[in-house]
Design a protein around this motif. Structure first.
Motif, PDB file in Angstrom:
ATOM      1  N   GLY A  77      37.119  41.739  40.258  1.00  0.00           N
ATOM      2  CA  GLY A  77      37.777  42.289  39.082  1.00  0.00           C
ATOM      3  C   GLY A  77      39.208  42.726  39.298  1.00  0.00           C
ATOM      4  O   GLY A  77      39.876  43.109  38.353  1.00  0.00           O
ATOM      5  N   GLY A  78      39.721  42.723  40.502  1.00  0.00           N
ATOM      6  CA  GLY A  78      41.109  43.084  40.721  1.00  0.00           C
ATOM      7  C   GLY A  78      41.982  41.891  40.416  1.00  0.00           C
ATOM      8  O   GLY A  78      41.730  41.143  39.490  1.00  0.00           O
ATOM      9  N   GLY A  79      43.038  41.754  41.209  1.00  0.00           N
ATOM     10  CA  GLY A  79      43.909  40.616  40.988  1.00  0.00           C
ATOM     11  C   GLY A  79      43.349  39.354  41.610  1.00  0.00           C
ATOM     12  O   GLY A  79      43.831  38.256  41.369  1.00  0.00           O
ATOM     13  N   VAL A  80      42.320  39.533  42.413  1.00  0.00           N
ATOM     14  CA  VAL A  80      41.802  38.367  43.132  1.00  0.00           C
ATOM     15  C   VAL A  80      40.957  37.481  42.242  1.00  0.00           C
ATOM     16  O   VAL A  80      40.462  37.893  41.200  1.00  0.00           O
ATOM     17  N   LEU A  81      40.796  36.286  42.682  1.00  0.00           N
ATOM     18  CA  LEU A  81      39.922  35.372  41.968  1.00  0.00           C
ATOM     19  C   LEU A  81      38.491  35.869  42.120  1.00  0.00           C
ATOM     20  O   LEU A  81      38.145  36.469  43.118  1.00  0.00           O
ATOM     21  N   GLU A  82      37.682  35.612  41.111  1.00  0.00           N
ATOM     22  CA  GLU A  82      36.296  36.074  41.195  1.00  0.00           C
ATOM     23  C   GLU A  82      35.418  34.998  41.805  1.00  0.00           C
ATOM     24  O   GLU A  82      34.263  34.829  41.441  1.00  0.00           O
ATOM     25  N   GLY A  83      35.947  34.265  42.708  1.00  0.00           N
ATOM     26  CA  GLY A  83      35.135  33.306  43.463  1.00  0.00           C
ATOM     27  C   GLY A  83      34.932  31.975  42.765  1.00  0.00           C
ATOM     28  O   GLY A  83      34.251  31.105  43.276  1.00  0.00           O
ATOM     29  N   GLY A 141      37.688  30.302  41.267  1.00  0.00           N
ATOM     30  CA  GLY A 141      38.994  29.705  41.003  1.00  0.00           C
ATOM     31  C   GLY A 141      39.527  30.129  39.651  1.00  0.00           C
ATOM     32  O   GLY A 141      40.280  29.419  39.002  1.00  0.00           O
ATOM     33  N   PHE A 142      39.154  31.321  39.232  1.00  0.00           N
ATOM     34  CA  PHE A 142      39.445  31.766  37.883  1.00  0.00           C
ATOM     35  C   PHE A 142      40.071  33.150  37.966  1.00  0.00           C
ATOM     36  O   PHE A 142      39.447  34.089  38.443  1.00  0.00           O
ATOM     37  N   ASP A 143      41.315  33.273  37.532  1.00  0.00           N
ATOM     38  CA  ASP A 143      42.042  34.529  37.693  1.00  0.00           C
ATOM     39  C   ASP A 143      41.873  35.403  36.447  1.00  0.00           C
ATOM     40  O   ASP A 143      42.625  35.301  35.480  1.00  0.00           O
ATOM     41  N   VAL A 144      40.866  36.261  36.458  1.00  0.00           N
ATOM     42  CA  VAL A 144      40.535  37.066  35.277  1.00  0.00           C
ATOM     43  C   VAL A 144      41.671  38.018  34.929  1.00  0.00           C
ATOM     44  O   VAL A 144      41.937  38.281  33.759  1.00  0.00           O
ATOM     45  N   LYS A 145      42.344  38.525  35.954  1.00  0.00           N
ATOM     46  CA  LYS A 145      43.423  39.472  35.691  1.00  0.00           C
ATOM     47  C   LYS A 145      44.503  38.810  34.831  1.00  0.00           C
ATOM     48  O   LYS A 145      44.976  39.393  33.857  1.00  0.00           O
ATOM     49  N   ARG A 146      44.868  37.611  35.206  1.00  0.00           N
ATOM     50  CA  ARG A 146      45.905  36.897  34.438  1.00  0.00           C
ATOM     51  C   ARG A 146      45.438  36.603  33.015  1.00  0.00           C
ATOM     52  O   ARG A 146      46.208  36.665  32.061  1.00  0.00           O
ATOM     53  N   PRO A 189      12.159  45.470  16.346  1.00  0.00           N
ATOM     54  CA  PRO A 189      12.955  45.629  15.128  1.00  0.00           C
ATOM     55  C   PRO A 189      14.400  45.218  15.351  1.00  0.00           C
ATOM     56  O   PRO A 189      15.116  44.843  14.421  1.00  0.00           O
ATOM     57  N   ALA A 190      14.829  45.307  16.594  1.00  0.00           N
ATOM     58  CA  ALA A 190      16.234  45.053  16.913  1.00  0.00           C
ATOM     59  C   ALA A 190      16.342  44.897  18.426  1.00  0.00           C
ATOM     60  O   ALA A 190      15.402  45.210  19.154  1.00  0.00           O
ATOM     61  N   THR A 191      17.461  44.399  18.878  1.00  0.00           N
ATOM     62  CA  THR A 191      17.718  44.368  20.324  1.00  0.00           C
ATOM     63  C   THR A 191      19.139  44.873  20.585  1.00  0.00           C
ATOM     64  O   THR A 191      19.946  45.010  19.675  1.00  0.00           O
ATOM     65  N   CYS A 192      19.408  45.118  21.863  1.00  0.00           N
ATOM     66  CA  CYS A 192      20.774  45.353  22.311  1.00  0.00           C
ATOM     67  C   CYS A 192      21.274  44.004  22.825  1.00  0.00           C
ATOM     68  O   CYS A 192      20.547  43.277  23.489  1.00  0.00           O
ATOM     69  N   ARG A 193      22.516  43.688  22.517  1.00  0.00           N
ATOM     70  CA  ARG A 193      23.037  42.398  22.968  1.00  0.00           C
ATOM     71  C   ARG A 193      24.402  42.598  23.624  1.00  0.00           C
ATOM     72  O   ARG A 193      25.331  43.105  23.003  1.00  0.00           O
ATOM     73  N   ALA A 194      24.486  42.189  24.870  1.00  0.00           N
ATOM     74  CA  ALA A 194      25.788  42.136  25.536  1.00  0.00           C
ATOM     75  C   ALA A 194      26.178  40.661  25.592  1.00  0.00           C
ATOM     76  O   ALA A 194      25.375  39.819  25.980  1.00  0.00           O
ATOM     77  N   SER A 195      27.387  40.351  25.153  1.00  0.00           N
ATOM     78  CA  SER A 195      27.812  38.941  25.137  1.00  0.00           C
ATOM     79  C   SER A 195      29.212  38.839  25.729  1.00  0.00           C
ATOM     80  O   SER A 195      30.056  39.703  25.485  1.00  0.00           O
ATOM     81  N   PHE A 196      29.439  37.805  26.477  1.00  0.00           N
ATOM     82  CA  PHE A 196      30.608  37.734  27.351  1.00  0.00           C
ATOM     83  C   PHE A 196      31.610  36.672  26.922  1.00  0.00           C
ATOM     84  O   PHE A 196      31.269  35.699  26.259  1.00  0.00           O
ATOM     85  N   ALA A 197      32.845  36.893  27.338  1.00  0.00           N
ATOM     86  CA  ALA A 197      33.921  35.943  27.079  1.00  0.00           C
ATOM     87  C   ALA A 197      34.704  35.726  28.371  1.00  0.00           C
ATOM     88  O   ALA A 197      34.428  36.357  29.391  1.00  0.00           O
ATOM     89  N   MET A 198      35.692  34.866  28.273  1.00  0.00           N
ATOM     90  CA  MET A 198      36.444  34.490  29.476  1.00  0.00           C
ATOM     91  C   MET A 198      37.111  35.692  30.157  1.00  0.00           C
ATOM     92  O   MET A 198      37.370  35.660  31.342  1.00  0.00           O
ATOM     93  N   TYR A 199      37.393  36.758  29.379  1.00  0.00           N
ATOM     94  CA  TYR A 199      38.136  37.877  29.932  1.00  0.00           C
ATOM     95  C   TYR A 199      37.264  38.981  30.534  1.00  0.00           C
ATOM     96  O   TYR A 199      37.771  40.000  30.968  1.00  0.00           O
ATOM     97  N   ASN A 200      35.959  38.815  30.504  1.00  0.00           N
ATOM     98  CA  ASN A 200      35.107  39.858  31.078  1.00  0.00           C
ATOM     99  C   ASN A 200      35.028  39.717  32.592  1.00  0.00           C
ATOM    100  O   ASN A 200      35.046  38.614  33.120  1.00  0.00           O
ATOM    101  N   ARG A 201      34.964  40.880  33.245  1.00  0.00           N
ATOM    102  CA  ARG A 201      34.871  40.888  34.693  1.00  0.00           C
ATOM    103  C   ARG A 201      33.441  41.160  35.102  1.00  0.00           C
ATOM    104  O   ARG A 201      32.729  41.920  34.434  1.00  0.00           O
TER     105      ARG A 201
END
Lengths: 415, 150
Positions: free
Chosen positions: A3-9, A11-16, A384-396
């Protein structure tokens, strides 16, 4: 850690990536925002915000009329956006792309303009048990009007579609098959190519709801073989109020208009109106021109980042979240199909999802708690309902920590 | 501000073991309420004797706030007159919306006071008011389903 400036393994630079999304750079209740509600809507990169603003600042005019320069520039921008959507979905031609307000309007368009004339009493519309209300209600309405019936292919315990049952439900009476590419509530990726092939064996028209797929998967409508494919701009880093419907030209050509008005006509007299060819036939009134510009820019952005890289990164966040949540006492995951994209849906024993949502919000974590506009699916899993976490390219990957922290607090609070 | 501002001990206690969580035998009034946005549902049963709420019970499916609110509500209004209960509906609504009459002391509010924290959680106000809207419908003998979206 990650999650820092480094690649997350991968080849994808989340910080950028994150630097390009201004909305991510804020605190909520004193904690850094962790935005895990991307299946509801995604944030917009600065270049999308700028493209919309630039268009409004310099090229604002109505399209397809007016001989003046600004009108020509606006028309060019609008048609360039159409071209962009066409190449993104790999349609055969750009005129197979109809701009709509979003997925919901696209499905309503097909249900009315196609279903309204193609369906007769005794015909069947086949959907699945994991559809969003927007891929249920329009079909119910047109079924009621035409005397057709709605068939529903069941969902297996792990949240995948029961393929055998789907195959059995495709019959010579099936006139339309409509199913999601990716389930919004569970994240299940459906084998749309196979489902389309099965429906086509009985000559059914096929609509794919791609709202949750376009942000995560490479979509090739010709490879899928479907007749219609719908998606929304705001779930793929674009503006709200704009979406698109792909329609195979041969189908669109034989369809009546959805709405009447300007823009969709060839000539109007009081005794007869002749309609424009597709796609204009289905775009009555002044369209969302700036929205289309924003959508085009968002798709260009996603293409430049690279859809495969995005998917690989999101899969990694999804895997970590899935592993960590399934290791927590009192947490039950809903939807564990082998093929998933970006969504982890869960319930806590003895804790209502809305309370989980509030506790997480106080940790700066945005998730969705509710029935996700998929009440029949909630019924299927007896919640009756659920909790949903959903991710995008910018999540660490490291953002999952805050999610786990909040869930643990909720479990302890209500224990 | 922490989530525990909302989920205070009294609220947790009421949601874990809601009081009067049952259908009332011989109820002469009842009403059903729901909150369509979140799916909370709640039914209130009232047995009156003249102008007095002799017995009250409720059944609910929903979040901690809606359940605790129903539970505290039944304890608060049981034995009160219909007019007193109607006035309390107003008091509670003002309380959770942050529009409490400052003259009303915490002592007069009793257990209801723990719901004051809801005002800092605007998305949860409807969870807290559902039981009270439903009570009002029961007291007014209205037939339609109560909805917090009206």
């Amino acid at each position: 850690m990650t999650g820092g400036g480094v690649l997350e393994g991968t080849g994808f630079d989340v910080k950028r990536i994150r630097e390009q999304f201004p909305a991510l750079d804020q605190s909520v209740h004193g904690r850094p925002l962790v935005y895990f509600d991307n299946a509801a809507t995604t944030h917009k990169p600065q270049r999308v915000i700028d493209a919309v603003s630039r268009h409004d600042s310099t090229d604002n005019a109505n399209v397809h009329r007016g001989v003046h320069t600004l009108s020509q520039r606006a028309t060019d921008a609008y048609e360039r956006a159409r071209q962009r959507v066409a190449s993104f979905l790999n349609t055969e031609r750009a005129s197979e792309v109809v701009f709509t307000r979003g997925t919901t309007e696209a499905i309503n368009l097909v249900a009315n303009a196609y279903g309204g004339t193609a369906l007769e009493r005794g015909d069947e519309i086949l959907i699945t048990g994991m559809e969003h209300h927007s891929n249920i209600v329009p079909w119910q309405q047109v079924a009621k009007r035409t005397g057709a019936t709605l068939q529903v292919a069941p969902v297996a315990d792990d949240g995948s579609l029961d393929l055998g049952a789907f195959e059995d439900l495709v019959t010579e009476d099936t006139r339309i098959a409509a199913f999601s590419h990716v389930s919004n509530a569970l994240g299940t990726v459906n084998p749309v190519k196979e489902l389309t092939r099965l429906a086509k064996e009985e000559d059914a028209a096929v609509l794919v709801d791609g709202a949750q797929a376009v942000p995560h998967l490479e979509v090739d409508v010709q490879a899928i073989g479907c007749d219609f494919y719908a998606f929304s701009g705001h779930k793929v880093y674009g503006p709200t109020g704009i979406g698109a419907l792909y329609g195979r030209y041969g189908r669109l050509e034989r369809m009546d208009p959805y709405q009447g008005g300007g823009e969709m006509i060839r000539s109007v007299a009081f005794d007869e109106t002749r309609f424009a060819d597709p796609p204009q036939r289905f775009e009555a009134g002044t369209p969302n021109i700036t929205g289309s510009v924003g959508l085009g820019e968002a798709l260009t952005f996603l293409g430049e980042v690279g859809q495969r890289k995005v998917k690989a990164h999101e899969d990694r966040v999804l895997d970590v979240a899935t592993d960590r949540l399934s290791g927590l006492d009192g947490v039950r995951l809903i939807g564990t199909a082998p093929e998933k994209a970006s969504v982890v849906s869960f319930v806590l024993e003895g804790v209502h999802p809305h309370d989980v949502g509030t506790i997480l919000d106080r940790k700066g974590v945005a998730i969705r708690a509710g029935h996700h506009c998929a009440q029949p699916l909630m019924e299927r899993f007896d919640v009756p309902a659920t909790c949903r976490a959903s991710f995008a390219m910018y999540n660490r990957v490291s953002e999952v920590d805050a999610l786990v922290e909040g869930i643990t607090e909720a479990v302890n609070l209500f224990a | 501000m922490d989530a525990t501002d909302l989920y205070q001990e009294v609220i947790l206690d009421h949601t874990k073991s809601p009081r009067n969580f049952e259908r009332v035998e011989g109820a002469d009034r009842d009403a059903h309420g729901d909150n369509p946005l979140c799916g909370d549902t709640l039914t209130v049963y009232v047995r009156t004797n003249g102008d007095t709420i002799e017995e009250i019970g409720f059944q609910a499916e929903g979040c901690a706030i809606s359940k605790a609110s129903g539970s505290v509500m039944t304890e608060t209004v049981e034995g009160k007159s219909i007019e007193e209960a109607r006035a309390l509906v107003e008091v509670f609504r003002d309380l959770v919306r942050g529009e409490r009459d400052q003259d009303l002391g915490v002592a007069e509010l009793g257990d209801l006071a723990v719901f004051e924290g809801v005002k800092k959680f605007p998305t949860r106000v409807k969870c807290a008011t559902l039981a009270w809207h439903t009570l009002l419908a029961a007291l007014e003998d209205r037939d339609e389903v109560v909805t917090t979206e009206a």
